[in-house]
Design a protein around this motif. Structure first.
Motif, short mmCIF file in Angstrom:
data_model
loop_
_atom_site.label_atom_id
_atom_site.label_comp_id
_atom_site.label_asym_id
_atom_site.label_seq_id
_atom_site.Cartn_x
_atom_site.Cartn_y
_atom_site.Cartn_z
N ALA A 36 0.84 -1.19 0.00
CA ALA A 36 0.00 0.00 0.00
C ALA A 36 0.88 1.25 0.00
N GLY A 37 0.47 2.20 -0.81
CA GLY A 37 1.25 3.42 -0.97
C GLY A 37 2.26 3.36 -2.09
N GLY A 38 2.46 2.18 -2.62
CA GLY A 38 3.43 1.99 -3.68
C GLY A 38 2.89 2.29 -5.06
N SER A 39 3.71 1.99 -6.06
CA SER A 39 3.38 2.29 -7.44
C SER A 39 3.59 1.07 -8.33
N GLN A 40 2.93 1.09 -9.45
CA GLN A 40 3.05 -0.01 -10.42
C GLN A 40 2.74 0.57 -11.78
N ARG A 41 3.39 0.03 -12.81
CA ARG A 41 3.07 0.42 -14.19
C ARG A 41 2.56 -0.80 -14.94
N LEU A 42 1.40 -0.65 -15.50
CA LEU A 42 0.84 -1.69 -16.36
C LEU A 42 1.05 -1.28 -17.81
N THR A 43 1.32 -2.27 -18.65
CA THR A 43 1.60 -2.04 -20.06
C THR A 43 0.69 -2.93 -20.90
N CYS A 44 0.19 -2.39 -21.97
CA CYS A 44 -0.65 -3.14 -22.89
C CYS A 44 -0.12 -2.88 -24.30
N VAL A 45 0.31 -3.95 -24.95
CA VAL A 45 0.84 -3.85 -26.30
C VAL A 45 -0.17 -4.41 -27.29
N GLY A 82 -8.91 1.68 -23.27
CA GLY A 82 -9.36 1.77 -21.88
C GLY A 82 -8.67 0.73 -21.01
N TRP A 83 -8.59 1.05 -19.74
CA TRP A 83 -8.15 0.09 -18.73
C TRP A 83 -9.34 -0.18 -17.81
N PHE A 84 -9.60 -1.46 -17.60
CA PHE A 84 -10.66 -1.91 -16.71
C PHE A 84 -10.03 -2.66 -15.55
N ARG A 85 -10.81 -2.81 -14.50
CA ARG A 85 -10.40 -3.69 -13.43
C ARG A 85 -11.62 -4.41 -12.87
N ARG A 114 -4.61 9.52 -8.84
CA ARG A 114 -3.64 8.48 -8.47
C ARG A 114 -3.16 7.66 -9.67
N PHE A 115 -4.03 7.47 -10.63
CA PHE A 115 -3.69 6.67 -11.81
C PHE A 115 -3.54 7.60 -13.02
N THR A 116 -2.66 7.22 -13.93
CA THR A 116 -2.46 7.99 -15.16
C THR A 116 -2.42 7.04 -16.34
N ILE A 117 -3.26 7.30 -17.31
CA ILE A 117 -3.25 6.52 -18.55
C ILE A 117 -2.50 7.33 -19.61
N SER A 118 -1.71 6.63 -20.41
CA SER A 118 -0.99 7.28 -21.50
C SER A 118 -0.81 6.27 -22.62
N ARG A 119 -0.41 6.77 -23.78
CA ARG A 119 -0.20 5.87 -24.90
C ARG A 119 0.95 6.37 -25.74
N ASP A 120 1.57 5.42 -26.42
CA ASP A 120 2.63 5.72 -27.38
C ASP A 120 2.23 5.02 -28.68
N ASN A 121 1.68 5.77 -29.59
CA ASN A 121 1.18 5.16 -30.83
C ASN A 121 2.32 4.62 -31.69
N SER A 122 3.52 5.14 -31.53
CA SER A 122 4.64 4.61 -32.30
C SER A 122 5.06 3.23 -31.83
N LYS A 123 4.65 2.89 -30.60
CA LYS A 123 4.98 1.58 -30.03
C LYS A 123 3.75 0.69 -29.86
N ASN A 124 2.61 1.17 -30.35
CA ASN A 124 1.36 0.40 -30.20
C ASN A 124 1.11 0.02 -28.74
N THR A 125 1.35 0.95 -27.85
CA THR A 125 1.32 0.63 -26.43
C THR A 125 0.50 1.65 -25.65
N VAL A 126 -0.25 1.16 -24.69
CA VAL A 126 -0.94 2.01 -23.74
C VAL A 126 -0.49 1.61 -22.33
N TYR A 127 -0.35 2.60 -21.49
CA TYR A 127 0.16 2.39 -20.14
C TYR A 127 -0.88 2.82 -19.11
N LEU A 128 -0.79 2.22 -17.94
CA LEU A 128 -1.54 2.71 -16.80
C LEU A 128 -0.57 2.76 -15.62
N ASP A 129 -0.27 3.98 -15.17
CA ASP A 129 0.59 4.17 -14.02
C ASP A 129 -0.28 4.27 -12.77
#
Length: 123
Positions: free
Chosen positions: A13-22, A34-37, A66-81
């Motif tokens: 708890a209190g920590g961080s994690q980065r999720l990646t979707c390619v 979108g990111w779902f849970r 607390r969460f941040t979604i971002s994407r890099d279209n050059s890498k076909n990737t979306v992130y969730l921090d």
């Protein structure tokens, strides 16, 4: 489009994690992402979505700030921090894609799904 999510794990708890979707394919930039849970015993929740260009984002109230979604279209990737994680953030997180317009990309509009990745937040 095929989606592959990764990055889950055990975090305190209190920590961080980065999720990646390619995404596979050349049309990634054509999709709203979108990111779902889904936590045990709870309904699936759309926690964040991002427009095709990445200029617009929307968050669920439960994760806003607390969460941040971002994407890099050059890498076909979306992130969730994920930051300032709480035990109640424990869930299987999945990425998904929709071809509908961003403002209408509510939770039932997503047609393409990746497999989930489990995030466990310990107290």
């Amino acid at each position: 489009v095929q989606l592959q999510a990764s990055g889950g794990g055990l975090v305190q708890a209190g920590g961080s994690q980065r999720l990646t979707c390619v995404a596979s394919g050349r049309s990634f930039r054509m999709y709203v992402m979108g990111w779902f849970r889904q936590a045990p015993g709870k309904e699936r929740e759309l926690v964040a979505r991002i427009s095709r260009s990445g200029d617009s984002t929307i968050y669920a109230d439960s994760v806003k700030g607390r969460f941040t979604i971002s994407r890099d279209n050059s890498k076909n990737t979306v992130y969730l921090d994920l930051r300032r994680l709480r035990p109640e953030d424990t869930a299987v997180y999945s990425c998904a894609a929709t071809s509908t317009i961003f403002t209408m990309a509510t939770s039932n509009q997503y047609c393409y799904w990746g497999q989930g990745t489990l995030v466990t937040v310990s107290s």
